[in-house]
Write an enzyme that holds these catalytic residues in place. Structure first.
Site, PDB file in Angstrom:
ATOM      1  N   HIS A 248       0.838  -1.228  -0.023  1.00 30.05           N
ATOM      2  CA  HIS A 248      -0.133  -0.003  -0.035  1.00 30.05           C
ATOM      3  C   HIS A 248       1.010   1.353   0.037  1.00 30.05           C
ATOM      4  O   HIS A 248       0.608   2.252  -0.752  1.00 30.05           O
ATOM      5  CB  HIS A 248      -0.802  -0.059   1.349  1.00 30.05           C
ATOM      6  CG  HIS A 248      -1.857   1.311   1.231  1.00 30.05           C
ATOM      7  ND1 HIS A 248      -1.840   1.996   2.268  1.00 30.05           N
ATOM      8  CD2 HIS A 248      -3.103   1.450   0.564  1.00 30.05           C
ATOM      9  CE1 HIS A 248      -2.756   3.077   1.970  1.00 30.05           C
ATOM     10  NE2 HIS A 248      -3.500   2.455   0.858  1.00 30.05           N
TER      11      HIS A 248
ATOM     12  N   ASP B 253      -6.222   1.825  -2.174  1.00 27.91           N
ATOM     13  CA  ASP B 253      -6.977   1.569  -1.072  1.00 27.91           C
ATOM     14  C   ASP B 253      -7.763   0.221  -0.809  1.00 27.91           C
ATOM     15  O   ASP B 253      -7.890  -0.393  -0.002  1.00 27.91           O
ATOM     16  CB  ASP B 253      -7.758   2.890  -0.259  1.00 27.91           C
ATOM     17  CG  ASP B 253      -6.864   4.104  -0.214  1.00 27.91           C
ATOM     18  OD1 ASP B 253      -5.847   3.952  -0.061  1.00 27.91           O
ATOM     19  OD2 ASP B 253      -7.595   4.990   0.171  1.00 27.91           O
TER      20      ASP B 253
END
Length: 146
Positions: free
Chosen positions: A74, A120
């Protein structure tokens, strides 16, 4: 001093905005929190805020497990999104939908919003599939993340 000005000054000083010690989180992080709650409803999103070497602020060293690796990916995804002109992932909002644990980034997002939404979304899905080890929460970063 004019009494009206004094009254306005007093109102600002005691208002919730002036008295709050908690800063609002950037809008994108609020959306990311909601995505996590969509895919992992049985766990608080706070459980992911200080996990391993990469979940939370910054990141270094070798991820401690698969969940920490989700956070490393991420972080790297946000790094790629930052290469898009005027793209600030922590503040960029986007359109998405959560339906029964399934996340969808909606059309109509600009290039930055689409990239951040996908970062996300993929992280939240990764969190849902990775085991959570309580021993990796709030670890000693200096000792374990070199």
């Amino acid at each position: 001093m004019n009494p009206a000005h004094l009254l306005i000054l007093a109102a600002v000083c005691v208002s919730p905005l002036g008295a709050s010690s908690n800063r609002p989180m950037p809008l994108n992080l609020y959306q990311f929190k909601n995505m996590i709650q969509c895919t992992v409803p049985n766990r608080s999103w706070w459980d992911f805020a200080d996990y391993g070497c990469y979940c939370g602020r910054g990141g270094s060293g070798t991820p401690v497990d698969d969940l920490d690796r989700c956070c490393q990916v991420h972080d790297n995804c946000y790094g790629e999104a930052e290469k898009i002109s005027r793209c600030w992932p922590y503040f960029k909002t986007y359109s998405y939908e959560c339906s029964q644990g399934t996340l969808t980034c909606k059309g109509g997002n600009d290039a930055c919003a689409a990239a951040v939404c996908d970062c996300d979304r993929l992280a939240a899905i990764c969190f849902a599939g990775a085991p959570y080890n309580d021993n990796n929460y709030n670890i000693d970063l200096k000792a374990r993340c070199q």
